[in-house]
Scaffold this motif. Sequence first.
Motif, short mmCIF file in Angstrom:
data_model
loop_
_atom_site.label_atom_id
_atom_site.label_comp_id
_atom_site.label_asym_id
_atom_site.label_seq_id
_atom_site.Cartn_x
_atom_site.Cartn_y
_atom_site.Cartn_z
N LYS A 61 0.27 5.07 -65.58
CA LYS A 61 -0.77 4.56 -64.68
C LYS A 61 -0.18 4.13 -63.33
O LYS A 61 -0.92 3.94 -62.36
CB LYS A 61 -1.48 3.36 -65.32
CG LYS A 61 -2.12 3.66 -66.67
CD LYS A 61 -3.24 4.68 -66.57
CE LYS A 61 -3.93 4.88 -67.91
NZ LYS A 61 -4.98 5.91 -67.84
N LYS B 86 -0.67 3.16 -57.95
CA LYS B 86 0.24 4.31 -58.15
C LYS B 86 1.38 4.25 -57.14
O LYS B 86 1.37 4.92 -56.10
CB LYS B 86 -0.53 5.62 -58.00
CG LYS B 86 -1.39 5.96 -59.20
CD LYS B 86 -1.32 7.46 -59.54
CE LYS B 86 -2.00 7.72 -60.88
NZ LYS B 86 -1.75 9.05 -61.42
N TYR C 19 -5.42 0.64 -67.80
CA TYR C 19 -4.01 0.46 -68.16
C TYR C 19 -3.60 1.28 -69.39
O TYR C 19 -2.48 1.17 -69.87
CB TYR C 19 -3.70 -1.02 -68.39
CG TYR C 19 -3.58 -1.81 -67.11
CD1 TYR C 19 -2.47 -1.64 -66.30
CD2 TYR C 19 -4.58 -2.66 -66.69
CE1 TYR C 19 -2.34 -2.33 -65.11
CE2 TYR C 19 -4.47 -3.37 -65.50
CZ TYR C 19 -3.33 -3.20 -64.71
OH TYR C 19 -3.22 -3.87 -63.53
N TYR D 142 1.19 3.35 -70.34
CA TYR D 142 1.05 2.28 -69.34
C TYR D 142 1.78 2.65 -68.05
O TYR D 142 1.24 2.54 -66.95
CB TYR D 142 1.62 0.99 -69.93
CG TYR D 142 1.44 -0.25 -69.10
CD1 TYR D 142 0.29 -1.02 -69.20
CD2 TYR D 142 2.43 -0.68 -68.22
CE1 TYR D 142 0.12 -2.19 -68.46
CE2 TYR D 142 2.27 -1.84 -67.47
CZ TYR D 142 1.12 -2.59 -67.60
OH TYR D 142 0.97 -3.73 -66.86
#
Lengths: 409, 409, 409, 409
Positions: free
Chosen positions: D340, D394, C285, D337
């Motif tokens: 990601k 993703k 993360y 973050y």
Amino acid sequence: MPETLIKVDLNQPAPSNENVHNRWHPDIPMACWVNPGDDFVLETYDWTGGFIKNDDSADDVRDIDLTTVHYLSGPVGVKGAKPGDLLVVELLDIGAKQDSLWGFNGFFSKKNGGGFLTEHFPQAQKSIWDFHGMFTTSRHIPGVKYAGLIHPGLIGCLPDPAMLETWNTREQALIDSDPATSGLANPPFAGTAHMGKLKGDAAAKAAATGARTVPPREHGGNCDIKDLSRGSKIFFPVYVDGAGLSVGDLHFSQGDGEITFCGAIEMAGWVHMKVSIIKGGMAMYGIKNPIFKPSPIVPTYNDYVIFEGISVDESGKQYYLDVNVAYRQACLNAIEYLKKFGYSGAQAYSILGTAPVQGHISGVVDVPNACATLWLPTQIFDFDINPSAAGPTKFIDGSVQMPLSPDLI
Amino acid sequence: MPETLIKVDLNQPAPSNENVHNRWHPDIPMACWVNPGDDFVLETYDWTGGFIKNDDSADDVRDIDLTTVHYLSGPVGVKGAKPGDLLVVELLDIGAKQDSLWGFNGFFSKKNGGGFLTEHFPQAQKSIWDFHGMFTTSRHIPGVKYAGLIHPGLIGCLPDPAMLETWNTREQALIDSDPATSGLANPPFAGTAHMGKLKGDAAAKAAATGARTVPPREHGGNCDIKDLSRGSKIFFPVYVDGAGLSVGDLHFSQGDGEITFCGAIEMAGWVHMKVSIIKGGMAMYGIKNPIFKPSPIVPTYNDYVIFEGISVDESGKQYYLDVNVAYRQACLNAIEYLKKFGYSGAQAYSILGTAPVQGHISGVVDVPNACATLWLPTQIFDFDINPSAAGPTKFIDGSVQMPLSPDLI
Amino acid sequence: MPETLIKVDLNQPAPSNENVHNRWHPDIPMACWVNPGDDFVLETYDWTGGFIKNDDSADDVRDIDLTTVHYLSGPVGVKGAKPGDLLVVELLDIGAKQDSLWGFNGFFSKKNGGGFLTEHFPQAQKSIWDFHGMFTTSRHIPGVKYAGLIHPGLIGCLPDPAMLETWNTREQALIDSDPATSGLANPPFAGTAHMGKLKGDAAAKAAATGARTVPPREHGGNCDIKDLSRGSKIFFPVYVDGAGLSVGDLHFSQGDGEITFCGAIEMAGWVHMKVSIIKGGMAMYGIKNPIFKPSPIVPTYNDYVIFEGISVDESGKQYYLDVNVAYRQACLNAIEYLKKFGYSGAQAYSILGTAPVQGHISGVVDVPNACATLWLPTQIFDFDINPSAAGPTKFIDGSVQMPLSPDLI
Amino acid sequence: MPETLIKVDLNQPAPSNENVHNRWHPDIPMACWVNPGDDFVLETYDWTGGFIKNDDSADDVRDIDLTTVHYLSGPVGVKGAKPGDLLVVELLDIGAKQDSLWGFNGFFSKKNGGGFLTEHFPQAQKSIWDFHGMFTTSRHIPGVKYAGLIHPGLIGCLPDPAMLETWNTREQALIDSDPATSGLANPPFAGTAHMGKLKGDAAAKAAATGARTVPPREHGGNCDIKDLSRGSKIFFPVYVDGAGLSVGDLHFSQGDGEITFCGAIEMAGWVHMKVSIIKGGMAMYGIKNPIFKPSPIVPTYNDYVIFEGISVDESGKQYYLDVNVAYRQACLNAIEYLKKFGYSGAQAYSILGTAPVQGHISGVVDVPNACATLWLPTQIFDFDINPSAAGPTKFIDGSVQMPLSPDLI
């Protein structure tokens, strides 16, 4: 700019607009067609088609012919929608028409429509509400201002013939169950039916069985759910090819129950919406009635005085777990409370019908008393309505009252 | 540290505790006295006095003698309180007893108490809920966790003789109105009455007319209002000198309606409260039933899937503006929806009874259909229950079920 | 019942408790071990280990040795936690110790710690706050009552040697950058170090480099984030085997910024928490500092008076996009406003430090002025603090003041 | 229907409209006059006067001449307003112009304006946002939809000569303090000044000292406070007879800090407002900067992932209680973050600039580290961005990117 697919001219009678209708029937032709994914605007009359005026007399509320309502804009056909699908409707925005920045609320005479508290308020009364951007105030009810929880009182899709037959049958059965009591339900009535683009014999035939628009039913319809507000997302059952979505009866603000019946704060306006389809969604999700997601933009009122009511009526009679009786008591309790601050009973009743009050089914198993609660937001008042050891102050001096029109003999 | 004025020992039977009672009667002596302005703690049994156990059988739910409930702590006398005053009760905090960090929910058999959906769930079932600080989960209902909206299901002051007589009279009249139907109301029953400190003949005499604790009434009582949560402030009518405040039936969490009846998430615990008096408050504010201010500290759930119901029952029968029927349909609609995600009907029903669902009286004037809505918070689920074009996923595999105890012949 | 893994006795000095420590160092042995999935309770001292007393003198605030703080409970080892993991901590509940239902707030002397507005309030002052269930009031600051947003001011995991070295190096560099200014940062100080279970030479060695607990750092630590409240869920970086979670510095309530420094409403208490692990979560993360999810149960205050401040200081000097200067101005503006209602400046400052005020970084790009806003909740006041055409009323008469202890020469 | 007192034609250059101005100066004549109690509408250009286009190139963002901004509508004279009064402005509603239902966001080149993260995003980039009723989405940033928190970035009253002199003096002092650094502040610049109705020599004279509109100041001005949204009520200091209220720089949505600088979601539109006066209000309430009441109708997002940042910069350098550095780290942490989940850094940065993220000054006394938090609402994403043991998915595949225009040599 989204396209306005249906326009209404408030200076022209609603029945002259063929993109408007006031009955539910599968034969009503689509007023227009859209594709899934489209967003568009529909203008609407107020539910009475302009019968109620912005003035200081309640004569119009007393004299209205309720067989004429509600004037709905549509139906909108959605290409590819099939029976068994869910029609997803996003209410992207809703507003009043720029040439009509006001709304009305009132109580019908007990002889012509009545309302939730008609035994206590049996005569026609009216209040007019002006819109100031996102807020509203009334020249007939001082001391309150609401942020608008704007929503359509009525929205839904066309029934198919079987569904229509079910409606008419069960409602007629109710009427037949007690012939001495009028108004238990409203059967089809061709005389004032407006069937949109349907003309001639076809219109007359459909009008004879076209369902009245007053009750909410499986398709949604006249739910008068204040939380179907702009920003919400609704999943409607589809019964006919193209779905046939119609909308009307816009409200600037309303309390749970729409207890005043003539109505919320009723207005003419426009709805900007987007449609899409969940194929086979009714079976996938076990849907009989519409479901919806609330709007992420709503008034943030969260301070309340909350009134309880139980299912013992005003005369002391005990009912068995009857939420209607309980909610009526909670409403009457709130009215008595507001009178201590100087409001007339009629003004207090109007506030409960128009402000974003919540009505909760709080307890429904504790034999024999149902318990209902009415949540009155304190932040709508110009003054403090909380209870205190000092007792209430008469902030309202009684100099302003609501118009009342006594029944004609 | 506030003083604990009433203690309960969960290892001792509730009827052995003389600071506990299970009927309403003006003759019940005060268990203790406090001054206006005092804050103090009362411990309470769960409503059944410990009859329901933390195990995996619903036999106890099936076999309970409902004439024994509810075991209340009190009455607390408040010095100076007089009939006509309002007793202001601030619920400063509420919690479970540290030696009993669990609660129960269930459905009674249709033959012994039933519940809102007893026609659909006629047999006794039970779920056990463990408390994890401010949260709860159940080993019988996977996939949900609630932040507790902790509240007393039952709280109120002693009636005076006239009020008691009114209650008994009107409830008996309901019973008498349909002798063939049992359970319309619960008349006084001396056999299992526990009159607190009252002993001997005086107790027997009072027990003969002591009102049962099941229904909410003018004094509040068993309102089962989830929003009377810790942090809220309640204004109770006072009928007797000293008010005589009693409390019990603590809930860790509950949905509007407490539809499962056996009950919310029921627990033994304690209430930290503060009392004060508004002299003559009943007349000053026109108070018949309690009013209250909600707590400023509540679960902030604000994303929902909302289900509509109308007053046409499961068989298609039309009712006239009946909110009970409408709410029942909304509940059944929600249960069907949750079943698509893998829950059993019983588990779904339990969720509606225990989670902080809202039940709104949405429309109550659109003849002949009332419209009620049930608001199911999405944030209590470990997975996404929103509708989508992809359809529902069966997150719950059915390997965990709720105990069921069939009726004995 | 969750197990209490660490107990503290408020009658015993904090340094005598070997499950407590006041420095960060990887050599501090775990006080206890738990498994992922466990929930448990840790008791904590207040951050000063009991130095500040429940009395009406600010001498203790003036005289405190700040090298002794903060007394933390832990470290708790979590089996299986490895560097690079995320330790997930659910704050299931937090409360005050039952034998210590009060807290303190104050301003340090400018000569010993100071605070955000130390130029304006340079002398030691103190206020004591009593807890009434979920609420708090102060005998030194009339007219306000807060619902507690209870949270740990300080929580985090042990650093590894490299992280510790980074901290010490960069903070020493700051100290070295301006040797004439004291208090830029607090270097290790062995004299008052308490290294938990570490004893003898090992303790002395670690104390020499053990990081002080005052600043928040990559591991979280003394973040003083009011929204890390009970019910929230935090994801902490793990640096050492077992994670080594410590917690302390509990606050009953605090405003954004903890501007009074001595501190929030500081209390001794307990934390009920549950831990789990996300393996490799830091890289997955991209985590450098902790992240967290807010609690679903928080005070619902949503009505505010909001004060703006810009980055021009009290003397009229212009700063370049400096949020600190802007927030200081917003705070000073709020204090001036509250003084118009009768509060002393010190009382107003204390309210900003203890109430759940919000401090927003509103604009940070509009050269040269940053804009910050301070949100003062109106619902915490017993009276109306909104601006009106009539002007403010002096509800507070000045008869109650906060203790002040002048600096000793 | 409220009167539209100032109209703007988006097809005409802003400098040609004499009811628009882009500098602050007491000599600018009132564009129109209103009475206290009036409500009216002002149309506005976007802040650049239409320079930024609805296309897929960032060339306009790169090439803009920032001396031209902001184009404000006004000043509106309010009869009877005198220096020392407070001008109360109710923002009754705000919207986009119907012929311009889109907005833009971007980052300026580091060489021409920059932004909060310009070291990380040094080149000009742009995203276009379409408005769908109360919601917005971008063709350049997939996966997010926001409910609009619509507000004016810039609103305030005319300065008097002394106030203007103060501004110019202190800002020039900042410029002079570090001549080697450009952009510390923006001095008056006559070349592109547009002084409304002021013409000829008078205009030239005023333009020479007219304050630039970029920074917020004592009068409010370019505060870029997202919470000054439609429905809010602002209390402005008055410095000149008639107050002279101007407004512009409308935003459909913005995050705390407006970190992207080119801007929020910038739009042309209209403001419906009502004005009144509190005589002598500045002294009565101790007002230096504006204060305001938040709107009762705002997006109800309340689920967040919250990122912490401390005042240690990207290179590891330690700062002393510097909130700017801390907030920058929180923003960078949030960007890492979001990457990601598949977003580019630029897209993530844009989300932080445009969504209703909160930026809190969480701790500002724990030497040497300030702590700031960035609150990212989860409900704006089409997918789940919460952390979990499974790690991030993703959802964004990178096929859509934001236009970037490299600096010209």
